[in-house]
Scaffold this motif. Structure first.
Motif, PDB file in Angstrom:
ATOM      1  N   UNK A  81      -3.264 -47.972  -1.995  1.00 32.49           N
ATOM      2  CA  UNK A  81      -3.658 -46.682  -2.561  1.00 32.49           C
ATOM      3  C   UNK A  81      -4.522 -45.872  -1.588  1.00 32.49           C
ATOM      4  N   UNK A  82      -5.111 -46.537  -0.576  1.00 35.11           N
ATOM      5  CA  UNK A  82      -6.087 -45.841   0.271  1.00 35.11           C
ATOM      6  C   UNK A  82      -5.491 -44.768   1.176  1.00 35.11           C
ATOM      7  N   UNK A  89     -14.364 -43.673  -0.636  1.00 34.71           N
ATOM      8  CA  UNK A  89     -15.548 -43.944   0.167  1.00 34.71           C
ATOM      9  C   UNK A  89     -15.594 -45.435   0.501  1.00 34.71           C
ATOM     10  N   UNK A  90     -15.498 -45.799   1.795  1.00 33.22           N
ATOM     11  CA  UNK A  90     -15.458 -47.233   2.139  1.00 33.22           C
ATOM     12  C   UNK A  90     -16.698 -47.986   1.667  1.00 33.22           C
ATOM     13  N   UNK A  91     -17.872 -47.314   1.665  1.00 32.97           N
ATOM     14  CA  UNK A  91     -19.087 -48.011   1.213  1.00 32.97           C
ATOM     15  C   UNK A  91     -19.027 -48.328  -0.271  1.00 32.97           C
ATOM     16  N   UNK A  98     -14.047 -54.587  -2.959  1.00 26.05           N
ATOM     17  CA  UNK A  98     -12.623 -54.387  -2.708  1.00 26.05           C
ATOM     18  C   UNK A  98     -12.277 -54.449  -1.227  1.00 26.05           C
ATOM     19  N   UNK A  99     -13.240 -54.093  -0.392  1.00 25.58           N
ATOM     20  CA  UNK A  99     -13.055 -54.228   1.054  1.00 25.58           C
ATOM     21  C   UNK A  99     -14.324 -54.815   1.653  1.00 25.58           C
ATOM     22  N   UNK A 136     -12.539 -39.264   3.829  1.00 22.46           N
ATOM     23  CA  UNK A 136     -12.239 -40.469   4.606  1.00 22.46           C
ATOM     24  C   UNK A 136     -10.736 -40.612   4.748  1.00 22.46           C
ATOM     25  N   UNK A 137     -10.307 -40.784   5.972  1.00 27.54           N
ATOM     26  CA  UNK A 137      -8.882 -40.963   6.243  1.00 27.54           C
ATOM     27  C   UNK A 137      -8.625 -42.418   6.618  1.00 27.54           C
ATOM     28  N   UNK A 138      -7.870 -43.119   5.767  1.00 26.61           N
ATOM     29  CA  UNK A 138      -7.610 -44.547   5.949  1.00 26.61           C
ATOM     30  C   UNK A 138      -6.279 -44.751   6.661  1.00 26.61           C
TER      31      UNK A 138
END
Ligand SMILES: [Zn+2]
Length: 150
Positions: A81-82, A89-91, A98-99, A136-138
């Motif tokens: 989904x990212x 937000x990765x944080x 989740x990560x 944020x671009x994953x």
């Protein structure tokens, strides 16, 4: 009791957007299974609505929610989904377990993260930027970009 499916089909912009964000962030089969069962109907009905949106189109977010449901149906990992959405937000994802953030660049408005999915181990390069709001671009590692196709 109203369900997310009711919200999706309500033709009410705020209810549809509520369902969109719940769907995108949910990892609960009890929430997602009924939506997957109704995916063809959702695709037909929900995409008829003009959802507006100031900076980014809400219809694009709706489309992302439908893609997420298809990925879930097809057994893809949650981390699928990212990419393609700029609001993860990765944080926050790390707070939810989740990560795992493996490394970051110098902290700042413009910075990068390397994150790993705690479910499947997929590693992402995550670029943080600021345009009206923080995004944020994953980008999943090991995914070959296809050039010159189509
Ligand atoms: Zn994963």
């Amino acid at each position: 009791m109203t369900t997310l499916l009711d919200d999706f089909l309500s033709h009410d912009r705020s209810r549809v957007m509520h369902a969109v964000w719940e769907t995108i962030h949910s990892r609960d089969p009890e929430t997602l299974d009924p939506l997957v069962a109704a995916l063809p109907q959702l695709t037909r009905e929900a995409t008829r609505l003009d959802l507006g949106g100031v900076v980014y189109s809400n219809n694009a977010n709706l489309e992302h929610a439908l893609v997420k449901l298809a990925q879930y149906r097809d057994g893809k990992c949650w981390c699928a989904v990212y990419p393609g959405l700029l609001t993860h937000d990765p944080r926050k994802e790390e707070t939810h377990g989740r990560i795992r953030i493996l490394s970051t660049s110098e902290p700042g408005w413009s910075m990068t993260y390397v994150g790993e999915c705690t479910v499947c181990g997929q590693v992402f390069d995550i670029e943080q930027g600021d345009h009206h709001f923080t995004w944020w671009n994953w980008v999943p590692r090991g995914l070959k970009r296809r050039r010159g196709e189509g």
